[in-house]
Design a protein around this motif. Structure first.
Motif, short mmCIF file in Angstrom:
data_model
loop_
_atom_site.label_atom_id
_atom_site.label_comp_id
_atom_site.label_asym_id
_atom_site.label_seq_id
_atom_site.Cartn_x
_atom_site.Cartn_y
_atom_site.Cartn_z
N UNK A 37 48.13 64.11 69.16
CA UNK A 37 47.45 62.89 69.59
C UNK A 37 46.64 62.27 68.44
N UNK A 38 46.00 63.12 67.65
CA UNK A 38 45.24 62.62 66.50
C UNK A 38 46.16 61.95 65.49
N UNK A 39 47.35 62.53 65.29
CA UNK A 39 48.30 61.94 64.33
C UNK A 39 48.84 60.61 64.85
N UNK A 40 49.08 60.52 66.15
CA UNK A 40 49.54 59.26 66.74
C UNK A 40 48.48 58.17 66.60
N UNK A 41 47.22 58.54 66.80
CA UNK A 41 46.12 57.58 66.65
C UNK A 41 46.02 57.10 65.21
N UNK A 42 46.10 58.03 64.27
CA UNK A 42 46.00 57.68 62.86
C UNK A 42 47.16 56.79 62.43
N UNK A 43 48.36 57.12 62.90
CA UNK A 43 49.53 56.32 62.53
C UNK A 43 49.43 54.91 63.10
N UNK A 44 48.95 54.79 64.33
CA UNK A 44 48.79 53.47 64.93
C UNK A 44 47.76 52.66 64.14
N UNK A 45 46.67 53.27 63.77
CA UNK A 45 45.60 52.64 63.00
C UNK A 45 46.14 52.08 61.68
N UNK A 46 46.91 52.88 60.98
CA UNK A 46 47.48 52.46 59.69
C UNK A 46 48.52 51.37 59.89
N UNK A 47 49.44 51.57 60.81
CA UNK A 47 50.52 50.60 61.02
C UNK A 47 49.99 49.25 61.49
N UNK A 48 48.95 49.27 62.31
CA UNK A 48 48.34 48.02 62.76
C UNK A 48 47.90 47.19 61.55
N UNK A 49 47.28 47.84 60.59
CA UNK A 49 46.71 47.09 59.46
C UNK A 49 47.75 46.75 58.39
N UNK A 50 48.77 47.58 58.22
CA UNK A 50 49.83 47.18 57.28
C UNK A 50 50.57 45.96 57.81
#
Length: 371
Positions: A39-52
């Motif tokens: 879940x932490x990795x999914x949150x981090x990936x979403x955070x990064x992808x949103x901003x890229x």
């Protein structure tokens, strides 16, 4: 000890929602660096992808840093290691973190003055003169997308010489810590982030909580290193990084709205800054420049007057920032009013209107003293 109640128009931080703060309680002490926490990795990936995607660089990847200061430092470290060069070009409006990072990394800075007669933009001819004879030793060029003191977007990355240097290996870093989110979601202050080697973004300067800045870059430039004794996430270089600031950001975005809500919030801040500026102009209060984003920079005659005005406003219940821009042949002093998302909700006597009134009163009394 009770804290004195003041309205903060100095700090460049954004807003959040109460439900986001409550939501984040379930993420406290969850470690983003733990690759086994799905879940932490999914949150981090979403955070990064949103901003890229927000900056128009879906091919970028990213790593999460505790602050934009550290994201800038890592960008310059990557530039140094990639180029094996020793110099960094920036303007005299560049954030102090760049100079501090260069000192720490053994890099020399070439500082080019922004031109006060050209809305505090660097002139290409001045940059050419500053780097003459050093072109082969430039590790990185830094352009700021939303300066801390004035809020303006630098155009250094658009220069022909910068494009030529990049073709020869120089790294281009965009420090968009402050302006990165605002200028992408605002319709009134839209300003695309140019193609570069790396970008720093600090989302909480618009929305969220501190502790989760981003360094965005192509994956191959981020130079990932594994920790052999730990199941280490690819989304950070640290072995411990709290997930709760990202959770605050995530729920705030959901609450406010992925696109329209954030855009409306940004444009409200822009309009507040514009109205504030118009009122000051009506009273002949000098500005350093018209607002480029949501920072209103007001000119003073000296550092001494800057502190007098700041102290006066503090006594009235308002904190404002300081402007000190030092060039080779000029010095600009002033105060800055940051109309951040956190502040636009403070209306009437307790907010921008009250601050505006006190600045006008200060300048009126100054005129009387001079008469």
């Amino acid at each position: 000890m009770a804290k004195q109640k003041t309205v903060d128009f100095e700090t460049l931080i954004g807003t959040t929602t109460q439900s986001a703060l409550d939501f984040a309680n379930g993420w406290r002490n969850v470690n983003i660096a733990n690759a086994r926490d799905t879940q932490a990795q999914q949150l981090a990936e979403y955070f990064i992808n949103f901003h890229t995607n927000l900056i128009g660089a879906p091919n970028f990847s990213g790593i999460i840093e505790p602050s934009a200061w550290l994201a800038n430092e890592r960008a310059l470290q990557l530039a140094r290691d990639s180029t094996q060069r020793s110099k960094v070009v920036c303007s005299n409006l560049t954030h102090i973190s760049i100079k501090e990072a260069c000192d720490k990394l053994g890099l020399d800075t070439i500082v080019v003055d922004a031109d006060p007669f050209n809305n505090y933009q660097v002139e290409e001819k001045e940059l050419l003169q500053a780097i003459s004879g050093k072109e082969g030793d430039i590790a990185a060029i830094v352009s700021t997308h939303g300066t801390t003191q004035l809020g303006n977007v630098e155009n250094i990355e658009k220069f022909r010489i910068v494009k030529e240097l990049r073709e020869k290996g120089t790294w281009l870093h965009i420090d968009a810590a402050f302006g990165g989110v605002l200028t992408q979601v605002s319709y009134l202050r839209k300003s695309p982030i140019m193609e570069s080697d790396s970008v720093t973004i600090d989302p909480y300067k618009f929305l969220g909580a501190s502790g989760s800045a981003l360094l965005l870059a192509p994956q191959q430039k981020l130079n990932s290193k594994d920790i052999p004794y730990y199941s280490h996430s690819k989304f950070t270089r640290y072995s411990t990084l709290d997930a709760s600031p990202i959770a605050v950001w995530y729920k705030s975005v959901q609450d406010i709205g992925l696109k329209n809500g954030m855009s409306e919030l940004a444009d409200e801040c822009v309009q507040q800054a514009s109205r504030f500026t118009e009122r000051l102009t009506e009273h002949n209060i000098p500005l350093i420049r018209n607002p480029a984003t949501i920072i209103v920079p007001i000119k003073t005659e000296s550092r001494q007057e800057t502190e007098q005005l700041r102290d006066y406003l503090h006594d009235k219940g308002y904190n404002v920032g300081r402007v000190v821009i030092e060039g080779n042949d000029y010095q600009t002093n002033g105060v800055r009013v940051a109309c951040t998302p956190r502040q636009w909700i403070f209306r009437g006597i307790g907010g921008l209107q009250g601050l505006q009134r006190e600045i006008i009163k200060y300048h009126d009394s100054k005129k009387l003293r001079a008469a």
